[in-house]
Design an enzyme around this catalytic site. Structure first.
Site, PDB file in Angstrom:
ATOM      1  N   SER B 289      -2.208   1.467   9.763  1.00 32.39           N
ATOM      2  CA  SER B 289      -1.139   1.750  10.727  1.00 32.39           C
ATOM      3  C   SER B 289       0.093   0.873  10.521  1.00 32.39           C
ATOM      4  O   SER B 289       0.009  -0.315  10.253  1.00 32.39           O
ATOM      5  CB  SER B 289      -1.647   1.534  12.146  1.00 32.39           C
ATOM      6  N   ARG B 335      10.205   3.675   7.369  1.00 34.48           N
ATOM      7  CA  ARG B 335       9.197   3.961   6.353  1.00 34.48           C
ATOM      8  C   ARG B 335       9.779   4.253   4.976  1.00 34.48           C
ATOM      9  O   ARG B 335       9.271   3.770   3.971  1.00 34.48           O
ATOM     10  CB  ARG B 335       8.368   5.159   6.800  1.00 34.48           C
TER      11      ARG B 335
END
Lengths: 257, 642
Positions: B289, B335
């Site tokens: 995660s 990301r």
């Protein structure tokens, strides 16, 4: 690493099955158990044979699809892990590994290692929810949940619905599955209004699905990939007793306006 | 199906951004309670979007048919989402608002999403949390009983709600339980083990689907008044991804071939924190995660070829490259940026681990600061998962991570009402292209899936049903029978090839092509090579794939073959899309278009649009319609996380 697999093969529901041996040489210790089966299946297909059917999807221990007895143990030798999270380094090279589908009358075999676990969905249908239709919910922070209750609810809610508890139980009981959901919802303030109704409904459905009764062997909690404790079952039994004693007749609803 | 490009109309309602949705809700037509039960809606997929939509539509009184290829709706891949769900609740009092969530999402998506949709998403985000808590989702709590929050990449506020590292599981179980309640009441007709293989378009409208029963092999149709696809993303085109093994593109690809436009297929998210590949047998990649980046520090050795154990490398010889390059966001850079930075240091020869394809995610400092107990509370299950897979203890040795395919921002094009270019075909969740632009922020996928399913589609589909004049469709009619025959024939064709290479062998090869040439970085030459290689591989597939068994029973090799056949077509469209978009934006990094310090360089003048691809028939090049993206509220700026 080299293995010999002894795998249950069964073409269709209700047809006779049998164990078949397959060599599995040259497997990496870092491969997962399902990746080892992939390698064996690739070789089978290349030889023109039908691969071994098994349920799988996320391969990280959360979807609850994978389900197999490995050397007689649900999900295999690693505690707190689903079959997809077992790696071949957990086995000795040269070992003969027996792989079977879940064993339970309530989970008939569909093919090879794939079983029908829809009975678990029907237990949820019988009350494993909080009735809260979309819209109209109040602000989330208006419902206070003590941290310890939220944590304990989360422990129970982590159930992945794989059915290992049933497969491991000498009685084929689904008590741990059912109790885990009752505990999750029963510990939260939101779950109180339907608590008794939920307990009665889910327990009755468990019986209708031909699951066995719980006699507290405790095998289920050892097999559970999420290590859910059988304390949940004690809680279910207490809630059930309370619900039976205090049950009021349901009245048909509606006004006359 | 050939000829002209059909223009796409986003049907964004007029008026100020802040009141569009409110006004639109009033302007839309309603279906009265008594009439709702006369309509049948087919919902394909039971992840967050599909389960929440099916439950909600059924609660409203519509007849709902649910379709899933899983054995239970609960197994949809949303179950695997770990980190959390965003909502503009501003409970921590740190300055969050609907506008800030909207702005962060637009900026995070590198200005390639539709403003009106994203604003609506931020607007309903708070309702989602309320709804989920009402259902009994056990979110993390503070001692006082209030909800806990944490921060995620691309945001400077703490707006992420979570349930340990299993947030997706708990949200999905909430929606699943609501759905099971409706199934138990007989209000949803649920069909597990049923895979959609075609869309029924009759008189220009989506009226049902053709599916194959995975247990009996029987091909059958489901007809109704509208179809909702909630079938997830296509990340498995890369073979190795964090997606579940069965996740596939078949439903959206079949819809594309029946006339639904597919938008921005080249926008695929590569997640920075996954466990690196360990061998050829590898079947999938496991995500760690993003929340780990709250406390973990990302680094590599300062010089290449440094083979010392991480603990032996002194502080001065480590390069905490995210903190160095992006001081404002540090380890919480979005990301796409974090992934590219990891690729860059590995390309420089500074990667760690056996193949040099990894970077460290180190918890040493956080453990010293907070104690191992606090870290275990926050990430215990993730640490365990890591240790189980790698046989290394992250409390002592830094994790090794590397980027992996995780999510697809592209998907079927939808208008403001979440309807595709085929009237009646609605698309929700990851299957559509709508809200994340060229890069999705962490904890926003769960938000979008549930926003679509609980709070948006149930309104907009009513408007469609109330406005459309729908003639009765005969389930046994010749049009339906013809498409069923097509589907059955395709299955027979796959079985009849009897070649020598397995489906997985083809899939692996396709994955390598797409990863290398349409992955974290793309360039003109590479994309053209891929566009030559993919059709060759596809031709070989149809001549030499080995699919044993028959079509009349459970046949997992056959299921895979059908899915990979579609990936082999979709991959080509992804490369075409990447080729035409000569700018860099978000996750789409064209090497030809970068700033002096190697960041993605957008070209707003030429590429501020969504590319909606349209099928033009077998053998014809697809057509592309461009939906211009107008930025009326936010100012288009070069993204900076420095």
């Amino acid at each position: 690493m080299d293995f010999t697999l002894r795998v249950w093969r069964q073409a269709a529901p209700g047809t006779p099955g049998r164990f078949v041996d397959y060599p599995a040489p040259g497997i990496s210790p870092d491969a997962s158990f399902l990746e080892m089966l992939d390698v064996v299946n690739e070789r089978l297909i290349e030889q023109g044979h039908e691969p071994i059917a098994f349920s799988h999807d996320c391969r990280e221990g959360i979807c609850g699809s994978c389900a197999m007895m490995i050397d007689g143990v649900a999900h295999g030798p690693v505690a707190g892990a689903a079959a997809c999270q077992v790696h071949m380094r957990s086995f000795r090279t040269g070992a003969r590994v027996t792989i079977e589908p879940w064993r339970s009358v309530a989970f008939p075999v569909i093919k090879d290692l794939v079983t029908d676990r829809s009975a678990l969905d029907r237990i949820i249908q019988a009350g494993g929810f909080i009735t809260a239709p979309t819209g109209g919910a109040r602000d989330a922070n208006e419902i206070l949940v003590p941290k310890d209750a939220a944590d304990a609810a989360m422990d129970a809610a982590s159930c992945i619905g794989c059915g290992a508890c049933v497969a491991a139980c000498p009685n084929g009981s689904a008590s741990l599955f059912t109790a885990a959901k009752l505990t999750h919802l029963g510990l939260l303030p939101q779950g109180q209004p339907e608590r008794s109704r939920r307990t009665l409904g889910m327990v009755a459905q468990m019986d209708r699905e031909h699951f066995g009764h719980c006699t507290l062997f405790g095998e289920c909690q050892d097999a559970c990939p999420k290590q859910i404790s059988i304390d949940a079952i004690a809680r279910m039994n207490r809630d059930y007793l309370h619900a039976v004693i205090t049950a009021r007749p349901e009245r048909s609803g509606g006004g006359t306006g | 199906m050939t000829g002209q490009t059909r223009a796409v109309n986003a049907r964004v309602p007029p008026g100020p951004l802040e009141t569009k949705w409110e006004r639109h809700k009033f302007d839309m037509k309603l279906v009265s309670p008594a009439n709702k039960r006369k309509y049948t809606i087919i919902v394909v997929g039971t992840g967050l979007a599909g389960a929440s939509a099916a439950a909600t539509l059924s609660e409203l009184g519509y007849r709902v048919i649910g379709i899933t290829y899983h054995d239970s709706p609960r197994r949809a891949h949303s179950i695997a989402a770990q980190g959390g769900i965003n909502a503009a609740k501003n409970y921590p009092n740190d300055g969050d608002s609907i506008f800030r969530l909207f702005y962060d999402t637009i900026k995070g998506g590198d200005f390639r999403a539709r403003e009106a949709n994203v604003y609506r998403l931020a607007e309903v985000s708070a309702n989602i949390i309320d709804q989920c808590v009402a259902q009994g989702v056990p979110f993390a709590r503070e001692y006082g009983g209030l909800l806990a929050n944490r921060s995620f990449g691309g945001a400077q506020v703490s707006r992420t709600f979570y349930a340990r590292g299993q947030t997706g599981q708990q949200l999905l179980l909430g929606a699943y339980q609501a759905l099971e309640r409706q199934i138990g009441r007989g209000a949803v007709d649920m069909h597990p083990h049923m895979e959609m293989l075609d869309l029924l378009v009759i008189d220009g409208r989506a009226r049902g689907i053709v599916a194959r029963d995975l247990i009996t092999g029987q091909v059958q149709s489901f007809v109704g008044d509208a179809v909702v696809l909630a079938t997830g993303g296509y990340g498995n085109v890369f073979y190795l991804s964090t997606n579940a093994r069965m996740s596939n593109a078949t439903a959206i690809w079949r819809a594309y071939k029946r006339g639904a436009a597919l938008a921005n297929p080249c926008f695929t998210q590569i997640h920075p924190t996954c466990i690196p590949v360990s061998g050829d047998y590898q079947s999938k990649l496991t995500l760690m995660s993003e929340s780990l980046r709250n406390d973990g520090r990302v680094w590599v050795p300062a010089r290449g070829g440094d083979a010392r154990a991480p603990g032996d490398i002194p502080e001065a010889e480590r390069d905490y490259y995210l903190e160095r390059k992006y001081p404002a966001f540090g380890n919480l850079a979005p990301r796409d940026i974090a992934s590219r930075a990891a690729k860059q240091v590995c390309d420089e020869g500074r990667g760690v681990g056996p193949a040099g394809l990894g970077v460290y995610l180190d918890f040493r400092d956080a453990i010293q600061r907070l104690g191992a107990g606090t870290i275990a509370d926050r990430y215990g299950n993730l640490f365990e998962m890591y240790e189980r897979i790698t046989d290394e203890d992250p409390y002592r040795v830094p994790m090794r991570i590397y980027p992996a395919v995780h999510y697809t921002m592209g998907g079927l094009w939808v208008d403001y009402n979440l309807m595709s270019t085929v009237p009646g075909l609605h698309v929700i969740g990851e299957a559509n292209f709508s809200d994340h632009g060229a890069n999705r922020l962490g904890a926003s996928a769960l938000m979008q899936g549930l926003a679509d399913g609980y709070f948006i589609l149930p309104y907009t589909i009513g408007d469609y049903l109330a406005s459309a004049k729908l003639a009765r469709v005969e389930a046994n009619g010749p049009e339906v029978r013809a498409i069923e025959a097509d589907v059955a024939q395709r299955t027979q064709r796959l079985l009849a090839i009897k070649g020598r290479r397995t489906v997985d062998a083809f899939h692996r090869q396709l994955g390598r092509i797409v990863w290398e040439k349409c992955g974290m970085a793309r360039n003109d030459a590479g994309l053209r090579e891929a566009l030559a290689e993919i059709p060759q591989l596809r031709a070989e597939f149809w001549e030499n794939v080995a699919v044993p068994g028959t079509g009349e029973s459970l046949n997992q090799a056959l299921e895979k073959a059908g899915r990979v056949a579609d990936f082999l077509e979709l991959a080509e469209l992804m490369c075409l899309d990447a080729l035409q978009r000569t700018e860099s934006c978000g996750a789409h990094f064209r090497e030809e278009s970068q700033t002096a310090d190697g960041e993605a360089l957008r070209d707003d003048e030429h590429f501020a649009y969504a590319a909606a691809w349209q099928y033009a028939g077998e053998g014809n090049a697809p057509l592309v319609a461009k939906e211009p993206l107008a930025f009326e509220t936010v100012h288009l700026s070069q993204r900076s996380y420095k």
